[in-house]
Design a protein around this motif. Structure first.
Motif, PDB file in Angstrom:
ATOM      1  N   GLU A   7      57.338  15.765  30.675  1.00  8.06           N
ATOM      2  CA  GLU A   7      58.589  15.906  29.406  1.00  8.06           C
ATOM      3  C   GLU A   7      57.963  17.454  28.092  1.00  8.06           C
ATOM      4  O   GLU A   7      59.003  17.910  27.165  1.00  8.06           O
ATOM      5  CB  GLU A   7      58.353  14.767  28.350  1.00  8.06           C
ATOM      6  CG  GLU A   7      60.058  12.855  29.032  1.00  8.06           C
ATOM      7  CD  GLU A   7      59.938  12.703  28.441  1.00  8.06           C
ATOM      8  OE1 GLU A   7      60.301  12.732  27.267  1.00  8.06           O
ATOM      9  OE2 GLU A   7      59.915  11.554  29.315  1.00  8.06           O
ATOM     10  N   ILE A 110      64.710   8.223  34.810  1.00  7.19           N
ATOM     11  CA  ILE A 110      65.387   9.277  33.330  1.00  7.19           C
ATOM     12  C   ILE A 110      66.210   8.265  32.949  1.00  7.19           C
ATOM     13  O   ILE A 110      65.457   8.211  31.598  1.00  7.19           O
ATOM     14  CB  ILE A 110      66.996  10.364  34.340  1.00  7.19           C
ATOM     15  CG1 ILE A 110      68.219   9.241  34.934  1.00  7.19           C
ATOM     16  CG2 ILE A 110      66.135  11.425  35.017  1.00  7.19           C
ATOM     17  CD1 ILE A 110      68.731  10.277  35.390  1.00  7.19           C
ATOM     18  N   ARG A 113      62.718   7.165  30.830  1.00 10.93           N
ATOM     19  CA  ARG A 113      62.730   8.203  30.108  1.00 10.93           C
ATOM     20  C   ARG A 113      64.111   7.835  27.903  1.00 10.93           C
ATOM     21  O   ARG A 113      63.455   8.426  27.458  1.00 10.93           O
ATOM     22  CB  ARG A 113      63.074   9.469  30.007  1.00 10.93           C
ATOM     23  CG  ARG A 113      61.535   9.783  30.995  1.00 10.93           C
ATOM     24  CD  ARG A 113      62.431  11.867  31.267  1.00 10.93           C
ATOM     25  NE  ARG A 113      61.086  12.185  32.343  1.00 10.93           N
ATOM     26  CZ  ARG A 113      61.145  13.198  33.358  1.00 10.93           C
ATOM     27  NH1 ARG A 113      61.942  14.143  33.025  1.00 10.93           N
ATOM     28  NH2 ARG A 113      60.253  13.643  34.023  1.00 10.93           N
ATOM     29  N   GLY A 242      70.807  12.703  29.755  1.00  5.19           N
ATOM     30  CA  GLY A 242      69.693  13.333  28.569  1.00  5.19           C
ATOM     31  C   GLY A 242      69.920  12.318  27.911  1.00  5.19           C
ATOM     32  O   GLY A 242      71.848  11.037  27.162  1.00  5.19           O
ATOM     33  N   TRP A 254      66.867  15.821  30.978  1.00  5.48           N
ATOM     34  CA  TRP A 254      65.965  16.053  31.671  1.00  5.48           C
ATOM     35  C   TRP A 254      66.241  17.028  32.865  1.00  5.48           C
ATOM     36  O   TRP A 254      66.398  16.475  34.438  1.00  5.48           O
ATOM     37  CB  TRP A 254      65.557  14.543  32.033  1.00  5.48           C
ATOM     38  CG  TRP A 254      65.876  14.094  31.419  1.00  5.48           C
ATOM     39  CD1 TRP A 254      66.666  12.348  31.046  1.00  5.48           C
ATOM     40  CD2 TRP A 254      65.056  13.429  30.013  1.00  5.48           C
ATOM     41  NE1 TRP A 254      67.009  11.677  30.347  1.00  5.48           N
ATOM     42  CE2 TRP A 254      65.596  12.497  29.630  1.00  5.48           C
ATOM     43  CE3 TRP A 254      63.823  13.798  29.265  1.00  5.48           C
ATOM     44  CZ2 TRP A 254      65.506  11.642  28.565  1.00  5.48           C
ATOM     45  CZ3 TRP A 254      63.820  13.501  28.572  1.00  5.48           C
ATOM     46  CH2 TRP A 254      64.169  12.432  27.389  1.00  5.48           C
ATOM     47  N   ARG A 312      59.538  17.322  23.024  1.00  2.44           N
ATOM     48  CA  ARG A 312      59.772  17.649  24.114  1.00  2.44           C
ATOM     49  C   ARG A 312      60.091  18.856  24.284  1.00  2.44           C
ATOM     50  O   ARG A 312      60.696  19.553  23.087  1.00  2.44           O
ATOM     51  CB  ARG A 312      60.943  16.603  24.671  1.00  2.44           C
ATOM     52  CG  ARG A 312      60.619  15.288  24.880  1.00  2.44           C
ATOM     53  CD  ARG A 312      61.431  14.274  25.013  1.00  2.44           C
ATOM     54  NE  ARG A 312      61.083  12.756  25.146  1.00  2.44           N
ATOM     55  CZ  ARG A 312      61.399  12.039  23.903  1.00  2.44           C
ATOM     56  NH1 ARG A 312      61.633  12.331  23.074  1.00  2.44           N
ATOM     57  NH2 ARG A 312      60.743  10.610  24.300  1.00  2.44           N
ATOM     58  N   HIS A 314      62.305  19.821  26.984  1.00  2.00           N
ATOM     59  CA  HIS A 314      63.813  20.583  27.702  1.00  2.00           C
ATOM     60  C   HIS A 314      64.588  20.420  26.819  1.00  2.00           C
ATOM     61  O   HIS A 314      64.672  19.576  25.515  1.00  2.00           O
ATOM     62  CB  HIS A 314      63.803  18.757  28.096  1.00  2.00           C
ATOM     63  CG  HIS A 314      63.062  18.891  29.844  1.00  2.00           C
ATOM     64  ND1 HIS A 314      63.199  17.389  30.694  1.00  2.00           N
ATOM     65  CD2 HIS A 314      62.122  18.542  29.390  1.00  2.00           C
ATOM     66  CE1 HIS A 314      62.090  17.644  31.424  1.00  2.00           C
ATOM     67  NE2 HIS A 314      61.329  18.189  30.748  1.00  2.00           N
TER      68      HIS A 314
END
Ligand code: ZN
Length: 421
Positions: A7, A110, A113, A242, A254, A312, A314
């Motif tokens: 991440e 995911i 996360r 996401g 992600w 993160r 992303h």
């Protein structure tokens, strides 16, 4: 769980990984489904050398998926799949997404996360209010929750009194639902004299519908929670594409699992960061139904590709503003229901239940906005009408109703109706 290494990858490494996985996805389509491979122009995996090469692929639309119901674009035989989820579309043939065991695993990862980004861990109790069935929501949250080992209350939708009882009895700390469901919870809690602040509830994770910033603040204030906006859809493999993190400065997607582009909905041209357009998703790790440049119809923009304060890396999208197919056009004015919601939710006297009714009277377009409010006076009605006129240049006729006069729906809220007189 927070997958620190993945991440927080540097952008260059994220993009390298994306290219490598895009090659694999193209190879899978070539090997498993010649018809799908032909549809995307018979690309050779070794021809994909940068993310820029993605622009050479045609778009995939919801219509393409519908026409190929149920397994026309699936990559694998039914015996390789373990089940499917289906879009909740109200019209026409549904869209089916078959899952391989690896797809179920990817989804769990995911979603775990996402839950971690919302601050959840094994000590939490997650009450899951989306349905467990064809709709992907319930199972998605469930798999994520199992991975972070939190306690699940798998109640599913409706039964609002029982929901409130379970919030207390099982010490629920987080609740997941479609974005209009907390409104129902708040309403019933008020009727029952139930105080959310006397419970352990501190987090709400909501999605599957467009909800404005004003609606979000209302939910947070009434329930005494911090809310998180989660995105994802059946086509991309379910909820969990996401979510916003605790910094709340955009929705992290992600990127080791998905490539997102923003395109002009009319011309299909890729737009630069910051510009609003239609979200296009390419999956990098899905097996049953890999997507190449799928047009989601969601309107948003890229806010940042820089590292977020949460660490993160992303990229972050803006919250979804609307869907290309819920854009309304009346008297030459184009607008989204969310823009109306933003105006009305600023008034404390207004309750979060409204309907936009579009119809014709003697051949002329008229827009009626029916709102529930604490009081029904001319002054409030005129102020709302004026504010909408100054925002959109559109005259709407506001009708103020008493609480409970707009019908409630158990599933997604019905905000727009067409009615010709
Ligand atoms: Zn962040």
């Amino acid at each position: 769980m927070f997958q620190r290494r993945l991440e927080t990858l540097d952008r260059e490494l994220i993009e390298r990984l994306q290219v490598e996985r895009l090659k694999k996805t193209v190879a899978r389509i070539k090997e498993k489904n010649p018809k799908y491979w032909e549809k995307i122009g018979k690309p050779e995996p070794e021809d994909v050398n940068s993310l820029n090469d993605l622009k050479n692929f045609p778009f995939l639309t919801k219509e393409d998926l519908r026409q190929n119901y149920p397994f026309g674009l699936a990559c694998g035989q039914q015996c390789e799949f373990v089940r499917f989820h289906m879009s909740s579309g109200t019209t026409g043939t549904p869209v089916v997404n078959p899952y391989t065991p690896n797809d179920v695993e990817q989804w769990g990862e995911i979603m775990a996360r996402c839950l971690a980004a919302a601050g959840l861990n094994y000590t939490d109790v997650l009450q899951i209010t989306p349905s467990f069935g064809l709709f992907n929501g319930g199972f998605g949250f469930h798999y994520g929750a199992e991975k972070i080992s939190c306690f699940v209350v798998p109640i599913g939708p409706g039964r609002t009194l029982l929901q409130l009882k379970f919030l207390k009895d099982f010490n629920t700390t987080a609740i997941a639902g479609i974005a209009s469901y907390p409104l129902r919870l708040i309403e019933v809690a008020k009727e029952e004299g139930f105080d959310f602040r006397e419970t352990n509830l501190r987090v709400g994770i909501f999605g599957a519908e467009v909800w404005s910033e004003e609606m979000r603040r209302y939910i947070e204030r009434e329930m005494g929670i911090e809310s998180f906006d989660i995105i994802g859809m059946t086509e991309t493999g379910g909820v969990g594409l996401g979510i916003d993190c605790k910094v709340h400065s955009g929705i992290h997607v992600w990127e080791d699992h998905y490539v997102v582009e923003i395109v002009d909905p009319e011309t299909g041209e890729v737009l630069p960061d910051g510009e609003e357009g239609e979200l296009v998703v390419t999956t990098l790790t899905r097996e049953g139904l890999p997507l190449i440049r799928y047009r989601t119809r969601d309107i948003t923009r890229v806010l940042s590709r820089e590292r977020c304060d949460c660490g993160r890396t992303h990229l972050r999208l803006d919250r979804i503003k609307g869907r290309t197919d819920d854009m309304l056009k009346v008297k030459g004015v184009c607008f989204y229901p969310r823009q109306i919601e933003e105006v009305i939710m600023k008034y404390p006297e207004v309750l979060p239940n409204y309907q936009i009714i579009i119809g014709k009277v003697e051949g002329k377009d008229v827009v009626e906005l029916i709102i529930e409010a604490e009081r029904q006076d001319e002054y409030l009605k005129e102020r709302i009408e004026e504010e909408i006129y100054s925002l959109l240049g559109l005259h709407v006729n506001v009708q103020l109703k008493k609480k409970g006069e707009i019908p409630r729906s158990e599933g997604k809220a019905v905000r727009v109706k067409r009615c010709d007189k």
